[in-house]
Design an enzyme around this catalytic site. Structure first.
Site, mmCIF file in Angstrom:
data_model
loop_
_atom_site.group_PDB
_atom_site.id
_atom_site.type_symbol
_atom_site.label_atom_id
_atom_site.label_comp_id
_atom_site.label_asym_id
_atom_site.label_seq_id
_atom_site.Cartn_x
_atom_site.Cartn_y
_atom_site.Cartn_z
ATOM 1 C CE LYS A 217 -4.432 -1.828 1.187
ATOM 2 N NZ LYS A 217 -5.507 -2.031 2.160
ATOM 3 N NE ARG A 251 -7.658 -8.101 0.479
ATOM 4 C CZ ARG A 251 -7.145 -7.340 -0.484
ATOM 5 N NH1 ARG A 251 -6.091 -6.586 -0.273
ATOM 6 N NH2 ARG A 251 -7.702 -7.324 -1.680
HETATM 7 C C1 YH5 Z 1 -7.961 -4.299 3.112
HETATM 8 O O1 YH5 Z 1 -7.066 -3.601 3.569
HETATM 9 N N1 YH5 Z 1 -7.686 -3.782 0.640
HETATM 10 S S1 YH5 Z 1 -8.167 -3.726 -2.047
HETATM 11 C C2 YH5 Z 1 -3.665 0.115 -3.133
HETATM 12 C C3 YH5 Z 1 -2.365 -0.329 -3.108
HETATM 13 C C4 YH5 Z 1 -2.074 -1.628 -2.715
HETATM 14 C C5 YH5 Z 1 -3.083 -2.482 -2.352
HETATM 15 C C6 YH5 Z 1 -1.429 1.623 -4.124
HETATM 16 N N2 YH5 Z 1 -9.408 -5.032 -0.035
HETATM 17 C C7 YH5 Z 1 -8.263 -4.368 1.724
HETATM 18 O O2 YH5 Z 1 -5.207 -4.142 -1.680
HETATM 19 N N3 YH5 Z 1 -10.085 -5.881 2.153
HETATM 20 C C8 YH5 Z 1 -8.415 -4.193 -0.404
HETATM 21 O O3 YH5 Z 1 -1.279 0.437 -3.441
HETATM 22 C C9 YH5 Z 1 -9.313 -5.156 1.301
HETATM 23 N N4 YH5 Z 1 -8.775 -5.034 3.928
HETATM 24 C C10 YH5 Z 1 -9.793 -5.806 3.459
HETATM 25 N N5 YH5 Z 1 -10.529 -6.494 4.345
HETATM 26 C C11 YH5 Z 1 -6.866 -2.484 -1.983
HETATM 27 C C12 YH5 Z 1 -5.473 -2.995 -1.991
HETATM 28 C C13 YH5 Z 1 -4.406 -2.053 -2.389
HETATM 29 C C14 YH5 Z 1 -4.694 -0.753 -2.776
#
Ligand code: YH5
Length: 271
Positions: A217, A251
């Site tokens: 993230k 996750r």
């Molecule tokens: C979460 O934290 N996150 S989707 C932006 C990024 C990297 C990764 C710019 N679904 C979560 O993974 N469900 C997502 O870098 C989730 N908790 C739960 N429960 C977003 C994501 C991401 C977005």
């Protein structure tokens, strides 16, 4: 599933615009279903206990996806995973229609970044009888990173999740089926994210298993000055910190590395 040691949830994006794989993994069709299942097989071999299937992009700035399209992307994948593998399939969705169809296709858990706030979602989730992860988000994906604002981020997130848990229980979802997630990156500045992780035990102390999504993230990118493909070490550091503060499910995109980190974490804690 045992949650006495932290479990790894592997991310499986079935969105054409997924930032992490450039959509390489998904366009409906058999070739892509085969590729998707190969990735699932790999994540299971690498130590994932749960596969999180997501058909709606919720990354910052993402546009909403029509329900029919989300159903088309998610349901065949849930069904195929369930037929071929012994695992728990989690479905990352806010749509009541997708919750019900995914449950019928064999999903074992619901993961809603909107904590069942969409119309009909509480009732749909209750009907499935599945465990539900409630996540906190300030705002909506399209605009949530524009001006995140809190007086006390830890208290506000914790109060919100508790009030959603109460709404779930009033709708007939058992307390023992609920999990909570502070929603790293969902309407939060770097400072907000860091404070939530540092004080994660306040959330853990509410008594529900806590799930965290920190993998790759932008808070990692911002603290370290790293692009998204250079965030593995940062992701692992935060995964270990989350485990140490009591998170039950992590996750991640990088399953084998995170599973190694969690094995070492558990070996130390159990010594
Ligand atoms: C979460 O934290 N996150 S989707 C932006 C990024 C990297 C990764 C710019 N679904 C979560 O993974 N469900 C997502 O870098 C989730 N908790 C739960 N429960 C977003 C994501 C991401 C977005």
């Amino acid at each position: 599933m045992r949650l006495d040691t932290p479990q790894v949830m592997g991310v499986l994006n079935v969105t054409p615009d997924s930032f992490s794989d450039g959509g390489a993994l998904y366009q409906a069709g058999k070739r892509n279903l085969d590729k998707t299942l190969a990735r699932v097989e790999q994540m299971l071999a690498e130590g994932a206990a749960i596969i999180d299937v997501g058909g709606e992009s919720t990354r910052p700035g993402a546009e909403p996806v029509p329900i029919a399209e989300e159903l088309d992307r998610v349901v065949p994948v849930v069904e195929a995973i369930n037929q071929r593998f012994e695992t728990i399939v989690s479905v990352d969705t806010s749509s009541p229609e997708v919750m019900q169809a995914a449950a019928a296709a064999g999903a074992g858990m619901l993961n809603d970044v909107r904590a069942l706030e969409r119309r009909g979602a509480l009732e749909a989730a209750a009907k499935t009888g599945l465990p539900v992860c409630l996540m906190h988000m300030q705002g909506q994906p399209k605009t949530m990173q524009q001006s995140p604002d809190y007086n006390s981020v830890v208290k506000e997130v914790s109060d919100y999740l508790q009030s959603r848990a109460e709404a779930c229980m009033a709708a007939g979802i058992e307390r023992s089926r609920l999990l909570m997630d502070p929603g790293f990156g969902f309407g939060k500045s770097v400072e907000h994210n860091l404070r939530l992780l540092n004080h994660l035990s306040i959330l853990v102390d509410l008594g529900y298993p806590v799930l965290v999504g920190l993998s790759r993230k932008s808070l990692i990118g911002k603290v370290l000055g790293r692009d998204v493909d250079q965030r593995l070490a940062g992701s692992l550091a935060l995964a270990v910190l989350a485990a140490e503060r009591g998170a039950s499910i992590i996750r991640v995109h990088d399953v084998v590395q995170t599973a190694d980190a969690m094995k070492l974490y558990s070996a130390v804690v159990e010594s």
